[in-house]
Scaffold this active site. Sequence first.
Site, PDB file in Angstrom:
ATOM      1  CG  ASP A 181      -1.764   1.240   1.340  1.00 38.50           C
ATOM      2  OD1 ASP A 181      -2.394   1.592   0.323  1.00 38.50           O
ATOM      3  OD2 ASP A 181      -1.799   1.887   2.407  1.00 38.50           O
ATOM      4  CB  SER A 182       0.133   4.751  -0.717  1.00 42.28           C
ATOM      5  OG  SER A 182      -1.054   4.791   0.057  1.00 42.28           O
ATOM      6  CB  CYS A 209      -2.670   1.160  -2.581  1.00 41.64           C
ATOM      7  SG  CYS A 209      -2.802   2.892  -2.968  1.00 41.64           S
ATOM      8  CB  THR A 242      -4.269   5.399  -5.401  1.00 39.64           C
ATOM      9  OG1 THR A 242      -5.176   6.107  -4.560  1.00 39.64           O
ATOM     10  CG2 THR A 242      -3.657   6.331  -6.413  1.00 39.64           C
ATOM     11  CD  GLU A 263      -2.421   8.475   6.846  1.00 35.64           C
ATOM     12  OE1 GLU A 263      -1.518   9.321   6.930  1.00 35.64           O
ATOM     13  OE2 GLU A 263      -2.399   7.524   6.040  1.00 35.64           O
ATOM     14  CB  CYS A 277     -10.041   5.170  -0.155  1.00 28.84           C
ATOM     15  SG  CYS A 277      -8.604   5.860   0.691  1.00 28.84           S
ATOM     16  CG  HIS A 283      -6.839   5.949   4.860  1.00 24.40           C
ATOM     17  ND1 HIS A 283      -6.040   5.310   3.937  1.00 24.40           N
ATOM     18  CD2 HIS A 283      -6.008   6.620   5.693  1.00 24.40           C
ATOM     19  CE1 HIS A 283      -4.771   5.599   4.211  1.00 24.40           C
ATOM     20  NE2 HIS A 283      -4.732   6.394   5.267  1.00 24.40           N
TER      21      HIS A 283
END
Length: 261
Positions: free
Chosen positions: A6-7, A69, A71, A148, A180, A182
């Site tokens: 993941d990013s 991820c 994205t 975050e 996403c 998150h």
Amino acid sequence: MIGVFDSGIGGLTVVRALKQHLPEYDILYFGDTARTPYGTKSPETVIQYAIEDAEILLDRGARILVVGCNTASSVATDTLRERFDVPIFEVISPSVRMAVSAPKGRRIGIIGTRATVNSRVYEEKIRAVRPDMKVYAAACPLLVPLVEEGWLKKGETRRIVKKYLHPLKLKQIDTLILGCTHYPLLKEIIQEKIGKRVKVIDSSEALASSVKDFLREHPNIAGSLKKNGACQFYVSDLTAQSQKVAGSFLKTAAKLQHIKL
Ligand code: DGL
């Protein structure tokens, strides 16, 4: 091992879902915390980073890859599949399959980062199988930093979620894909703001059940993976904050280890 990248640390929501569905499998995680976020970057940059992330996992023994991820899944999957000769899973297709097969799925909403929404990959995949469906996407760039920061229940977060979801609510969507890493942490607020009647699809859950199906159908690959239920978590930058936030994504303590890029 199952390699997941993941990013950053958001992909631990994917690890959590994998651990629930496949507790015996060893997982190797890499979060590119030094270069996060990916969602604000160009496709070219994300593709380059995704190649490097995949190499880190393969070099350390991953035999299948999960692009945790959204994205990177949106823009880099084709390149990764051309380049690496291992099974590669992304988080888009499983949630699309779930959305189009939901009994009432006719008007589908997607929320994600700007890069994910700009890629239009969800629309393309949905229309390829169900051209009759209406698809509406909304980028929600403030949600990643709010999660975050741990602002999961704050009034400000609730107001921002409401504002982002308003256009989708006006379109009377019946299904919403959380596109996403998150957003599963905000699932309750999202469900509340979009309305009880909307089916909310968590892409980490959809991905985990599709990896499980794949391993059931491919016993030779399943047999070649280590099964000690062990997890190792690597990141490209280690801070006290990322260590702390990792626990909230995984819902259990995760010891992050630093590797230099
Ligand atoms: N992991 C990213 C995603 O799922 C969100 C964070 C980022 O922008 O890097 O799209």
